[in-house]
Design a protein around this motif. Structure first.
Motif, PDB file in Angstrom:
ATOM      1  N   PHE A 175       0.828  -1.204   0.000  1.00 25.68           N
ATOM      2  CA  PHE A 175       0.000   0.000   0.000  1.00 25.68           C
ATOM      3  C   PHE A 175       0.862   1.253   0.000  1.00 25.68           C
ATOM      4  CE2 PHE A 175       0.992  -1.223   4.268  1.00 25.68           C
ATOM      5  CZ  PHE A 175       1.168  -0.049   4.970  1.00 25.68           C
ATOM      6  N   SER A 176       0.207   2.397   0.028  1.00 25.11           N
ATOM      7  CA  SER A 176       0.820   3.720   0.169  1.00 25.11           C
ATOM      8  C   SER A 176       1.844   4.005  -0.930  1.00 25.11           C
ATOM      9  CB  SER A 176       1.475   3.860   1.552  1.00 25.11           C
ATOM     10  OG  SER A 176       1.780   5.217   1.834  1.00 25.11           O
ATOM     11  N   LYS A 177       1.395   3.920  -2.178  1.00 26.62           N
ATOM     12  CA  LYS A 177       2.267   4.303  -3.291  1.00 26.62           C
ATOM     13  C   LYS A 177       2.458   5.816  -3.264  1.00 26.62           C
ATOM     14  CE  LYS A 177       2.717   3.770  -8.305  1.00 26.62           C
ATOM     15  NZ  LYS A 177       2.067   3.231  -9.537  1.00 26.62           N
ATOM     16  N   GLN A 178       3.704   6.252  -3.186  1.00 27.04           N
ATOM     17  CA  GLN A 178       4.000   7.679  -3.000  1.00 27.04           C
ATOM     18  C   GLN A 178       5.164   8.098  -3.901  1.00 27.04           C
ATOM     19  OE1 GLN A 178       2.234   9.663  -1.138  1.00 27.04           O
ATOM     20  NE2 GLN A 178       1.073   8.237   0.155  1.00 27.04           N
ATOM     21  N   PRO A 179       5.129   9.347  -4.397  1.00 30.65           N
ATOM     22  CA  PRO A 179       6.283   9.856  -5.143  1.00 30.65           C
ATOM     23  C   PRO A 179       7.479  10.035  -4.218  1.00 30.65           C
ATOM     24  CG  PRO A 179       4.709  11.618  -4.737  1.00 30.65           C
ATOM     25  CD  PRO A 179       4.053  10.350  -4.275  1.00 30.65           C
ATOM     26  N   ARG A 180       8.660  10.078  -4.800  1.00 31.50           N
ATOM     27  CA  ARG A 180       9.874  10.204  -3.993  1.00 31.50           C
ATOM     28  C   ARG A 180      10.476  11.597  -4.141  1.00 31.50           C
ATOM     29  NH1 ARG A 180      13.329   4.868  -5.218  1.00 31.50           N
ATOM     30  NH2 ARG A 180      14.229   5.176  -3.155  1.00 31.50           N
ATOM     31  N   THR A 181      11.159  12.000  -3.099  1.00 34.87           N
ATOM     32  CA  THR A 181      11.865  13.277  -3.091  1.00 34.87           C
ATOM     33  C   THR A 181      13.329  13.016  -2.752  1.00 34.87           C
ATOM     34  OG1 THR A 181      11.530  13.713  -0.729  1.00 34.87           O
ATOM     35  CG2 THR A 181       9.779  14.423  -2.222  1.00 34.87           C
ATOM     36  N   VAL A 182      14.176  13.959  -3.112  1.00 40.20           N
ATOM     37  CA  VAL A 182      15.563  13.907  -2.660  1.00 40.20           C
ATOM     38  C   VAL A 182      15.726  14.963  -1.568  1.00 40.20           C
ATOM     39  CG1 VAL A 182      16.378  15.479  -4.500  1.00 40.20           C
ATOM     40  CG2 VAL A 182      18.008  13.970  -3.324  1.00 40.20           C
ATOM     41  N   VAL A 183      16.192  14.525  -0.431  1.00 38.60           N
ATOM     42  CA  VAL A 183      16.398  15.414   0.721  1.00 38.60           C
ATOM     43  C   VAL A 183      17.823  15.948   0.648  1.00 38.60           C
ATOM     44  CG1 VAL A 183      16.232  15.598   3.224  1.00 38.60           C
ATOM     45  CG2 VAL A 183      14.900  13.873   2.016  1.00 38.60           C
ATOM     46  N   VAL A 184      17.977  17.269   0.645  1.00 35.02           N
ATOM     47  CA  VAL A 184      19.305  17.880   0.538  1.00 35.02           C
ATOM     48  C   VAL A 184      19.427  19.006   1.556  1.00 35.02           C
ATOM     49  CG1 VAL A 184      19.625  17.305  -1.900  1.00 35.02           C
ATOM     50  CG2 VAL A 184      18.504  19.459  -1.272  1.00 35.02           C
ATOM     51  N   SER A 185      20.648  19.409   1.785  1.00 32.25           N
ATOM     52  CA  SER A 185      20.906  20.554   2.659  1.00 32.25           C
ATOM     53  C   SER A 185      20.280  21.808   2.065  1.00 32.25           C
ATOM     54  CB  SER A 185      22.421  20.744   2.813  1.00 32.25           C
ATOM     55  OG  SER A 185      22.714  22.029   3.313  1.00 32.25           O
ATOM     56  N   ALA A 186      19.907  22.723   2.925  1.00 30.68           N
ATOM     57  CA  ALA A 186      19.348  24.004   2.462  1.00 30.68           C
ATOM     58  C   ALA A 186      20.358  24.777   1.618  1.00 30.68           C
ATOM     59  CB  ALA A 186      18.900  24.829   3.659  1.00 30.68           C
ATOM     60  N   ARG A 187      21.629  24.417   1.691  1.00 27.41           N
ATOM     61  CA  ARG A 187      22.682  25.081   0.916  1.00 27.41           C
ATOM     62  C   ARG A 187      23.033  24.329  -0.363  1.00 27.41           C
ATOM     63  NH1 ARG A 187      24.193  24.343   5.990  1.00 27.41           N
ATOM     64  NH2 ARG A 187      25.761  22.767   5.402  1.00 27.41           N
ATOM     65  N   HIS A 188      22.400  23.214  -0.601  1.00 23.73           N
ATOM     66  CA  HIS A 188      22.708  22.367  -1.761  1.00 23.73           C
ATOM     67  C   HIS A 188      22.209  23.024  -3.056  1.00 23.73           C
ATOM     68  CE1 HIS A 188      22.639  18.797  -4.394  1.00 23.73           C
ATOM     69  NE2 HIS A 188      23.461  18.222  -3.517  1.00 23.73           N
ATOM     70  N   PRO A 189      22.885  22.808  -4.194  1.00 25.65           N
ATOM     71  CA  PRO A 189      22.422  23.376  -5.462  1.00 25.65           C
ATOM     72  C   PRO A 189      20.996  22.960  -5.840  1.00 25.65           C
ATOM     73  CG  PRO A 189      24.675  22.592  -5.685  1.00 25.65           C
ATOM     74  CD  PRO A 189      24.212  22.163  -4.326  1.00 25.65           C
ATOM     75  N   PHE A 190      20.547  21.779  -5.413  1.00 28.63           N
ATOM     76  CA  PHE A 190      19.182  21.361  -5.719  1.00 28.63           C
ATOM     77  C   PHE A 190      18.135  22.141  -4.925  1.00 28.63           C
ATOM     78  CE2 PHE A 190      20.391  16.667  -6.850  1.00 28.63           C
ATOM     79  CZ  PHE A 190      21.049  17.123  -7.983  1.00 28.63           C
ATOM     80  N   ALA A 191      18.543  22.786  -3.838  1.00 34.40           N
ATOM     81  CA  ALA A 191      17.584  23.349  -2.875  1.00 34.40           C
ATOM     82  C   ALA A 191      16.674  24.397  -3.495  1.00 34.40           C
ATOM     83  CB  ALA A 191      18.325  23.919  -1.680  1.00 34.40           C
TER      84      ALA A 191
END
Length: 308
Positions: A175-191
């Motif tokens: 159950f609980s099919k969910q999209p995924r996220t990438v967790v990064v530092s608030a200073r990371h380029p992805f932020a």
């Protein structure tokens, strides 16, 4: 005794009392209103009333009553032949359910990883409401050892991230099919991005679970390659989710988490960026094949019904 006009199927079933059927069955065996009344612990007049009600509901006479005895009519004989196995099956189902409910007692220890989201907690609450004689406790399972607590008997069942390929474990409801996220530092380029493509994961190390997590499970949590085959740098290996989040906040890499877990652990020094192009996260209930109990089966039904 008079019998009313035939009723439709819906009218026949409306307000049907199990006592009417029990009365007819007792009469079919005793063929005597007095003895049937004694057997059912009711008066003879109540027996007559229940029989008349059933006959009106069906639209045919079931018993012939004389001054000395009672006997089934031909229609009553046919009705008895149909009713008896159906009644016995119904009675058996009720007794089986009662027996199963009596077996769902004691304590049920449930492991979970990361965060017990609303669906999980609602399923556990539904289980408690259905089986008040069974106490439930929840235990957090280390990120790096998704199956160890179940195997060691520290929990009776665990809710873990898929995939699960363990021959000694049963994979119950998924159950609980969910999209995924990438967790990064608030200073990371992805932020600062609204989302990232899976190919962008090659630009930053991924933090993953350490041993004893199986290799296939580790690779699902922290893949070594992007979908096109580009290498993803390997980040630190951590034992718990909190260790992973601390490494993220320190800028040592990113970490893949399902959206509800990411939201639950939101804090100011990290941020969560949706990832496109990676498989969704799913949860499953697992338990040891050799240790399956009525409690575990009942929990599985509660999870399956609520999370379907």
């Amino acid at each position: 005794m008079g019998v009313g006009a035939s009723a439709t199927n819906g009218e026949a079933m409306a307000g049907l009392e199990i006592r009417e059927l029990e009365c007819f069955l007792a009469l079919s065996e005793e063929l005597h209103f007095g003895r049937a009344a004694e057997r059912l612990y009711i008066s003879q007049s109540r027996v007559s009333q229940l029989l008349r009600s059933l006959e009106r509901r069906i639209g045919a006479r079931l018993l012939e009553r004389t001054s000395r005895r009672a006997r089934l009519t031909p229609f009553g004989e046919r009705f008895l032949a149909d009713l008896r196995p159906a009644y016995e099956a119904l009675y058996g189902a009720v007794e089986s359910a009662r027996g199963a409910a009596r077996g769902v007692e004691g304590v049920l220890r449930i492991g979970f990883q990361g965060a017990a989201d609303e669906r999980v907690t609602a399923a556990i609450a539904a289980f408690r409401d259905r089986h008040p004689g069974c106490e439930t406790t929840t235990v957090e399972v280390p990120l790096a050892d998704p199956f160890g607590a179940v195997r060691a008997g520290e929990v009776d069942a665990a809710i873990v991230c898929l995939p699960v390929v363990e021959p000694d474990l049963v994979l119950g409801p998924v159950f609980s099919k969910q999209p995924r996220t990438v967790v990064v530092s608030a200073r990371h380029p992805f932020a600062g991005r609204a989302r990232v493509d899976a190919e962008a994961l090659s630009e930053s190390p991924l933090i993953g679970p350490s041993a004893p997590a199986p290799r296939y499970w580790h690779d699902a949590m922290a893949p070594a390659l992007t979908p096109s085959g580009r290498p993803i740098p390997r980040g630190p290996r951590v034992h718990t989710l909190q260790e992973g989040l601390a490494a993220v906040a320190a800028g040592r890499g990113g970490m893949l988490l399902c959206a509800p877990t990411a939201e639950y652990h939101r804090r100011r020094d990290i941020t969560f960026v949706p990832v496109e192009g990676v498989p969704d996260s799913m949860l499953g209930l697992v338990w040891r094949r050799a240790d399956e109990t009525a409690r575990i089966r009942a929990l599985g039904r509660a999870v399956e019904e609520l999370c379907a």
